[in-house]
Design an enzyme around this catalytic site. Structure first.
Site, PDB file in Angstrom:
ATOM      1  N   PRO A  92       0.829  -1.106  -0.087  1.00 11.10           N
ATOM      2  CA  PRO A  92       0.057  -0.026   0.057  1.00 11.10           C
ATOM      3  C   PRO A  92       0.847   1.015   0.296  1.00 11.10           C
ATOM      4  CG  PRO A  92       0.145  -0.951   1.496  1.00 11.10           C
ATOM      5  CD  PRO A  92       0.750  -1.770   0.878  1.00 11.10           C
ATOM      6  N   GLU A  93       0.084   2.356  -0.555  1.00 12.61           N
ATOM      7  CA  GLU A  93       1.000   3.369  -1.096  1.00 12.61           C
ATOM      8  C   GLU A  93      -0.004   4.699   0.005  1.00 12.61           C
ATOM      9  OE1 GLU A  93       3.388   4.219  -4.930  1.00 12.61           O
ATOM     10  OE2 GLU A  93       3.119   1.999  -4.315  1.00 12.61           O
TER      11      GLU A  93
END
Length: 271
Positions: A2-3
């Site tokens: 995840p960013e």
DNA sequence: TTAGGCCTGCAC
DNA sequence: GTGCAGGCCTAA
């Protein structure tokens, strides 16, 4: 995994299920997933969650007395918001049980992520955001003014979290493609027009990705187990060898900071 | 700056 | 079996 957009989507899907809800208890399945090991999380029992907050890729949950949990999802971390009866998945390391009957389960097969406990939000902030740049959704051109004459290449600087917090491999490659900048471009030699453009596309691509619930390449899911829908909008990431969507030339792949990097050899030139 | 390490799972 | 993966830290 995840960013920024994925973490923000997790926050948004989690928040309505935890806000103003009382903690019934915390079960730590795997002690070393939490920092510090043996943190007094039982003190959270009886407290009420009053706020969720995100900076870059870090997600914070704050209780009414200030106690704060910081979640970092690493590569494979997940937050599962489920009712207590649901079967527990493999690699569930911590469970926050709420009086509503909902459980917030932290899962992370690779354990690159983790959970950090702080007795107060102020301490969490000082420790966790001190070294980070401004959140990528809120950057302005003036945040990158110190790049003038600075050393380092674009891709590494954008990944470092120190100039801007929240970008990872996907959105760096997307931003650089959109801004027509080479990943190995020296940041110190960017023109002010290029910096203005870069700031604009970073905010734009992140806002759009947030709007679509993030990018699911393989296994990312939000707190309600829904995938993101931004993957089909990706212009560079994962498209090595495929034609550039602007000029048709095959996109090139190279390793930068041991991360696969995709860029267009024609559109994205060094100065 | 790069390489390697931390971990597991998946595609080949 | 090998290599690769959305992160991040350390050491050479």
């Amino acid at each position: 995994m995840p960013e920024l957009p994925e973490v923000e989507e997790v926050r948004r899907t989690l928040e309505p299920h935890v806000m103003n809800v009382r903690v019934a208890g915390v079960e730590v399945v795997r002690e070393d997933f939490m920092t510090p090991i043996g943190a007094p999380v039982q003190r959270l029992t009886g407290r009420i969650v009053v706020r969720t907050w995100r900076h870059g890729k870090k997600l914070f949950c704050i209780a009414d007395d200030g106690q704060t949990l910081m979640i970092h999802l690493g590569m494979s971390g997940r937050v599962d918001c489920v009712s207590a009866g649901v079967k527990r998945e493999l690699h569930t390391h911590v469970i926050v049980k709420l009086e509503s009957g909902t459980e917030v389960r932290l899962r992370d097969p690779r354990r690159f992520g983790g959970l950090w406990y702080y007795p107060s939000f102020e301490k969490a902030l000082a420790k966790e955001t001190g070294g980070l740049g401004p959140d990528a959704l809120e950057i302005t051109t003036s945040d990158l003014m110190h790049w003038r004459g600075a050393k380092g290449r674009l891709k590494q600087r954008l990944l470092s979290q120190k100039d801007i917090a929240g970008l990872g491999n996907i959105y760096v490659d997307e931003s650089l493609w959109l801004a027509k900048l080479h990943p190995r471009q020296e940041v110190g030699r960017l023109t002010s027009e290029q910096i203005v453009k870069l700031v604009k596309v970073i905010r734009q691509v992140l806002e759009r990705a947030v709007g679509m619930g993030g990018t699911t390449v393989r296994d990312y899911r939000n707190a309600l187990d829904q995938p993101g829908r931004f993957a089909k909008r990706l212009k560079a990431y994962g498209r090595g060898g495929k034609p550039c969507l602007r000029c048709g030339k095959p996109l090139k792949m190279l390793k930068i900071a041991s991360r696969t990097t995709v860029y267009c050899p024609l559109c994205q030139r060094c100065r």
